[in-house]
Scaffold this motif. Sequence first.
Motif, PDB file in Angstrom:
ATOM      1  N   VAL A  38       2.615   9.989  64.210  1.00 37.15           N
ATOM      2  CA  VAL A  38       4.004   9.523  64.160  1.00 37.15           C
ATOM      3  C   VAL A  38       4.252   8.736  62.882  1.00 37.15           C
ATOM      4  O   VAL A  38       5.271   8.932  62.195  1.00 37.15           O
ATOM      5  N   ALA A  39       3.308   7.863  62.526  1.00 36.84           N
ATOM      6  CA  ALA A  39       3.442   7.088  61.287  1.00 36.84           C
ATOM      7  C   ALA A  39       3.467   8.000  60.069  1.00 36.84           C
ATOM      8  O   ALA A  39       4.281   7.824  59.152  1.00 36.84           O
ATOM      9  N   GLU A 185      -4.822  11.003  51.794  1.00 39.39           N
ATOM     10  CA  GLU A 185      -4.037   9.785  51.885  1.00 39.39           C
ATOM     11  C   GLU A 185      -4.761   8.708  52.689  1.00 39.39           C
ATOM     12  O   GLU A 185      -5.622   9.002  53.514  1.00 39.39           O
ATOM     13  N   SER A 186      -4.379   7.470  52.431  1.00 43.52           N
ATOM     14  CA  SER A 186      -4.849   6.359  53.252  1.00 43.52           C
ATOM     15  C   SER A 186      -3.878   6.165  54.399  1.00 43.52           C
ATOM     16  O   SER A 186      -2.714   5.811  54.185  1.00 43.52           O
ATOM     17  N   VAL A 187      -4.335   6.428  55.615  1.00 41.82           N
ATOM     18  CA  VAL A 187      -3.450   6.303  56.768  1.00 41.82           C
ATOM     19  C   VAL A 187      -3.052   4.851  56.980  1.00 41.82           C
ATOM     20  O   VAL A 187      -1.912   4.552  57.363  1.00 41.82           O
ATOM     21  N   LEU A 188      -3.958   3.898  56.723  1.00 41.30           N
ATOM     22  CA  LEU A 188      -3.624   2.484  56.866  1.00 41.30           C
ATOM     23  C   LEU A 188      -2.500   2.104  55.902  1.00 41.30           C
ATOM     24  O   LEU A 188      -1.534   1.435  56.288  1.00 41.30           O
ATOM     25  N   PHE A 189      -2.622   2.547  54.640  1.00 44.90           N
ATOM     26  CA  PHE A 189      -1.573   2.273  53.661  1.00 44.90           C
ATOM     27  C   PHE A 189      -0.255   2.908  54.092  1.00 44.90           C
ATOM     28  O   PHE A 189       0.814   2.306  53.964  1.00 44.90           O
ATOM     29  N   THR A 190      -0.339   4.127  54.638  1.00 47.30           N
ATOM     30  CA  THR A 190       0.859   4.806  55.108  1.00 47.30           C
ATOM     31  C   THR A 190       1.524   4.032  56.232  1.00 47.30           C
ATOM     32  O   THR A 190       2.753   3.889  56.267  1.00 47.30           O
ATOM     33  N   LYS A 191       0.727   3.522  57.172  1.00 48.83           N
ATOM     34  CA  LYS A 191       1.290   2.738  58.275  1.00 48.83           C
ATOM     35  C   LYS A 191       2.002   1.493  57.762  1.00 48.83           C
ATOM     36  O   LYS A 191       3.097   1.143  58.243  1.00 48.83           O
ATOM     37  N   VAL A 192       1.401   0.817  56.787  1.00 51.05           N
ATOM     38  CA  VAL A 192       2.002  -0.408  56.244  1.00 51.05           C
ATOM     39  C   VAL A 192       3.336  -0.088  55.581  1.00 51.05           C
ATOM     40  O   VAL A 192       4.348  -0.762  55.829  1.00 51.05           O
ATOM     41  N   ILE A 193       3.354   0.940  54.719  1.00 55.39           N
ATOM     42  CA  ILE A 193       4.587   1.305  54.027  1.00 55.39           C
ATOM     43  C   ILE A 193       5.652   1.763  55.016  1.00 55.39           C
ATOM     44  O   ILE A 193       6.837   1.436  54.881  1.00 55.39           O
ATOM     45  N   THR A 194       5.239   2.525  56.034  1.00 57.76           N
ATOM     46  CA  THR A 194       6.192   2.975  57.052  1.00 57.76           C
ATOM     47  C   THR A 194       6.803   1.794  57.783  1.00 57.76           C
ATOM     48  O   THR A 194       8.024   1.751  58.014  1.00 57.76           O
ATOM     49  N   LEU A 195       5.980   0.818  58.146  1.00 55.72           N
ATOM     50  CA  LEU A 195       6.476  -0.370  58.838  1.00 55.72           C
ATOM     51  C   LEU A 195       7.447  -1.146  57.958  1.00 55.72           C
ATOM     52  O   LEU A 195       8.521  -1.562  58.418  1.00 55.72           O
ATOM     53  N   VAL A 196       7.085  -1.327  56.687  1.00 54.02           N
ATOM     54  CA  VAL A 196       7.967  -2.050  55.767  1.00 54.02           C
ATOM     55  C   VAL A 196       9.303  -1.321  55.616  1.00 54.02           C
ATOM     56  O   VAL A 196      10.376  -1.929  55.649  1.00 54.02           O
ATOM     57  N   GLY A 338      12.056  -2.416  48.273  1.00 53.19           N
ATOM     58  CA  GLY A 338      11.565  -1.616  49.401  1.00 53.19           C
ATOM     59  C   GLY A 338      11.804  -0.134  49.189  1.00 53.19           C
ATOM     60  O   GLY A 338      10.946   0.699  49.511  1.00 53.19           O
ATOM     61  N   ALA A 339      12.953   0.210  48.617  1.00 52.21           N
ATOM     62  CA  ALA A 339      13.250   1.613  48.326  1.00 52.21           C
ATOM     63  C   ALA A 339      12.266   2.177  47.312  1.00 52.21           C
ATOM     64  O   ALA A 339      11.774   3.310  47.466  1.00 52.21           O
ATOM     65  N   CYS A 341       9.176   1.226  46.742  1.00 52.24           N
ATOM     66  CA  CYS A 341       7.862   1.405  47.377  1.00 52.24           C
ATOM     67  C   CYS A 341       7.833   2.650  48.251  1.00 52.24           C
ATOM     68  O   CYS A 341       6.865   3.433  48.223  1.00 52.24           O
ATOM     69  N   THR A 342       8.890   2.849  49.030  1.00 51.63           N
ATOM     70  CA  THR A 342       8.938   4.011  49.914  1.00 51.63           C
ATOM     71  C   THR A 342       8.981   5.310  49.122  1.00 51.63           C
ATOM     72  O   THR A 342       8.286   6.286  49.452  1.00 51.63           O
ATOM     73  N   LEU A 343       9.804   5.350  48.084  1.00 53.40           N
ATOM     74  CA  LEU A 343       9.899   6.553  47.264  1.00 53.40           C
ATOM     75  C   LEU A 343       8.578   6.851  46.565  1.00 53.40           C
ATOM     76  O   LEU A 343       8.196   8.013  46.387  1.00 53.40           O
ATOM     77  N   PHE A 344       7.865   5.810  46.174  1.00 55.88           N
ATOM     78  CA  PHE A 344       6.567   5.979  45.518  1.00 55.88           C
ATOM     79  C   PHE A 344       5.589   6.701  46.446  1.00 55.88           C
ATOM     80  O   PHE A 344       4.914   7.654  46.044  1.00 55.88           O
ATOM     81  N   THR A 345       5.511   6.258  47.685  1.00 53.16           N
ATOM     82  CA  THR A 345       4.592   6.908  48.636  1.00 53.16           C
ATOM     83  C   THR A 345       5.060   8.315  48.985  1.00 53.16           C
ATOM     84  O   THR A 345       4.243   9.196  49.264  1.00 53.16           O
ATOM     85  N   THR A 346       6.397   8.549  48.973  1.00 45.67           N
ATOM     86  CA  THR A 346       6.905   9.897  49.247  1.00 45.67           C
ATOM     87  C   THR A 346       6.449  10.876  48.177  1.00 45.67           C
ATOM     88  O   THR A 346       6.107  12.035  48.478  1.00 45.67           O
ATOM     89  N   ILE A 347       6.431  10.434  46.920  1.00 50.29           N
ATOM     90  CA  ILE A 347       5.931  11.296  45.841  1.00 50.29           C
ATOM     91  C   ILE A 347       4.477  11.672  46.101  1.00 50.29           C
ATOM     92  O   ILE A 347       4.087  12.843  45.989  1.00 50.29           O
ATOM     93  N   LEU A 348       3.664  10.682  46.462  1.00 43.01           N
ATOM     94  CA  LEU A 348       2.251  10.949  46.743  1.00 43.01           C
ATOM     95  C   LEU A 348       2.092  11.935  47.897  1.00 43.01           C
ATOM     96  O   LEU A 348       1.279  12.866  47.839  1.00 43.01           O
ATOM     97  N   ASN A 349       2.878  11.737  48.954  1.00 41.86           N
ATOM     98  CA  ASN A 349       2.787  12.627  50.111  1.00 41.86           C
ATOM     99  C   ASN A 349       3.124  14.062  49.736  1.00 41.86           C
ATOM    100  O   ASN A 349       2.441  15.008  50.150  1.00 41.86           O
ATOM    101  N   ASP A 350       4.186  14.252  48.967  1.00 42.40           N
ATOM    102  CA  ASP A 350       4.570  15.599  48.551  1.00 42.40           C
ATOM    103  C   ASP A 350       3.467  16.250  47.717  1.00 42.40           C
ATOM    104  O   ASP A 350       3.183  17.452  47.865  1.00 42.40           O
ATOM    105  N   MET A 351       2.836  15.470  46.858  1.00 47.12           N
ATOM    106  CA  MET A 351       1.782  16.027  46.006  1.00 47.12           C
ATOM    107  C   MET A 351       0.536  16.371  46.811  1.00 47.12           C
ATOM    108  O   MET A 351      -0.113  17.405  46.582  1.00 47.12           O
ATOM    109  N   PHE A 352       0.184  15.536  47.771  1.00 47.10           N
ATOM    110  CA  PHE A 352      -0.949  15.837  48.646  1.00 47.10           C
ATOM    111  C   PHE A 352      -0.711  17.147  49.400  1.00 47.10           C
ATOM    112  O   PHE A 352      -1.593  18.011  49.489  1.00 47.10           O
TER     113      PHE A 352
END
Length: 590
Positions: A38-39, A185-196, A338-339, A341-352
């Motif tokens: 879910v995260a 990806e780091s799932v822990l990092f993903t959870k933190v960014i998702t929560l933020v 916050g935007a 940070c979220t967009l930064f992780t979205t770029i990483l997710n798309d590349m992964f």
Amino acid sequence: MLRQELHRFGQMLVRRCKLEEKKTEPTPLRWLSTLDLVALGVDYTLGAGVYVLAGEVASKQAGPATVICFLVAALSCALAGLGYAEFAVRVPHSGSAYLYTYVTIGELWAFITGWNFILSYVAGTASVARAWTTAFDYLIGNQISKTLHERILLHVPQVLAEYPDFFAMGLVLLLTGALTLTARESVLFTKVITLVSLLILGFVIISGFFKGELHNWKLTEEDYVKAGLNDTLSLGPLGSGGFVPFGFEGILRGAATYFYAFIGFDNIVTRTKEVQNPQRSIPMGIVISLFICFLVYFGVTSALTLMVPYYQLQPGSPLPEAFLHIGWAPAYYVVAIGALCTLFTTILNDMFYARRVISMVAKDGLLFHVLTRTYTSRHIPIVATVVLGIMAAVIAFFFELIHLVDFVSIGTLFNHSLVAVCVLILRYQPERRNGGNESVVQEENGHGVERLTLQGLLFPGSSTPTPLSGRVVYICSSVLALLLTLLCLVLAWWPVLLSGDPVWISVVVVLLVLITGLTGVIWRQPQSSSPLPFKVPALPLLPLLSIFMNVYLMMQMTAATWAQFGVSMLIGFAIYFSYGIQHSQVANPT
């Protein structure tokens, strides 16, 4: 001789992948729970759609009715999500829609699906990089855009961006270098960014309902005149006022654009091998993450259009701008950071995700084998990473954000339609168990003893699927997909239909009769009775509704988007017919 060659060529295009023929790869530890999925799903999905596109769609396409746009887009994604969920429990292998189409309807469609996903996520990486630099530029007073506007302009409207984005290109290349050192990806990092991200968006929602004004959903021409925006009776680009200032057409166009905001939930199924209980966790992860994202999007866009009149929303960074509008300057910086940070992780997710799909398709021989090469002990596909990074960097450098958004949306809508077709076909095929957990389609070698009759078409003699009933559904599903496409093409010109033109009305009636008849034929065929933890309900209606909604949203895209999509598909076909068809692992198992 020619007939035999054509038959052989046709067989090559529809050859299917058997799951037992897939090479066994190193199996990672199964450690992801439902909460982890879910995260991941929420983090994959929340991104540029809410932080950047909300202003673009509200100000130019839908106004306050942008909340309805999200509802339509969410419904389309929910129907597709049901199909992904069934395939995740039926085919518990990592692979997303690419593997599903390969197992179900054949190699050519599998390549088209994989190619679309690769292009969509490469373009998605570029679009989010553009969104990141837009948000950053707005935070520093638009200094980047002003400088580039003064010095470098591309001057190719509807094709290239107004100015090249050096910062987006640099950001993508920087992250490409980071990905060459990271396996996942780091799932822990993903959870933190998702929560933020959820906390920030929750703050936006609460603020909107406290500081918003319902009058902003009831704007009239007098409001525009008082604001000094219009002193004539023609509102022009501002729309006609009210909750739906741009009419029904604006809602449909906005929904097609906002579909981009829900792209990413299907990434969950690429983690199948790492999930503790994929048959249970993946369907729940998809459904719950989609529901959470819809609630967030609905709340944020409602709050945004209540706080700020839709015509004053800035396309680049609407959420921070809304807090400046109501006089909460400190919140402006919090939301803006916050935007970013979220967009930064979205770029990483798309590349992964793009890297996974490139490697998967290349390992099956449909893309160049060099893309599978790894040069580290951690099995990181270096070549695939570098290639996708260079492609995304070049695209981010030259193309406009909104054009990339539409391109990503049209490719993903196409793939979701294929998933719906696959669900429809596979449910009615004869099946056999493989290893106790997998169901694979029986190969239909040779001609069966069954004969097709009108009575057998409507009243099959068997309560379980047979090769003949499977072929009937296969053909009917293919024809239905074509008829639904024609229907959507006609309905896209709905003003002509409302005018009462008898020719177009007759065309619609004929199409509806044919669609209803073929749907009835499929409904009469026996379904597979194999027990699964999750199945798409109400077959064949829901998959057909999914196809209809997806194709109809595709029809809302501009001619330029269709041209880009067509060119990209031609490039893909050139690769497949010159390389992939000859090097396919299904045809050349090793």
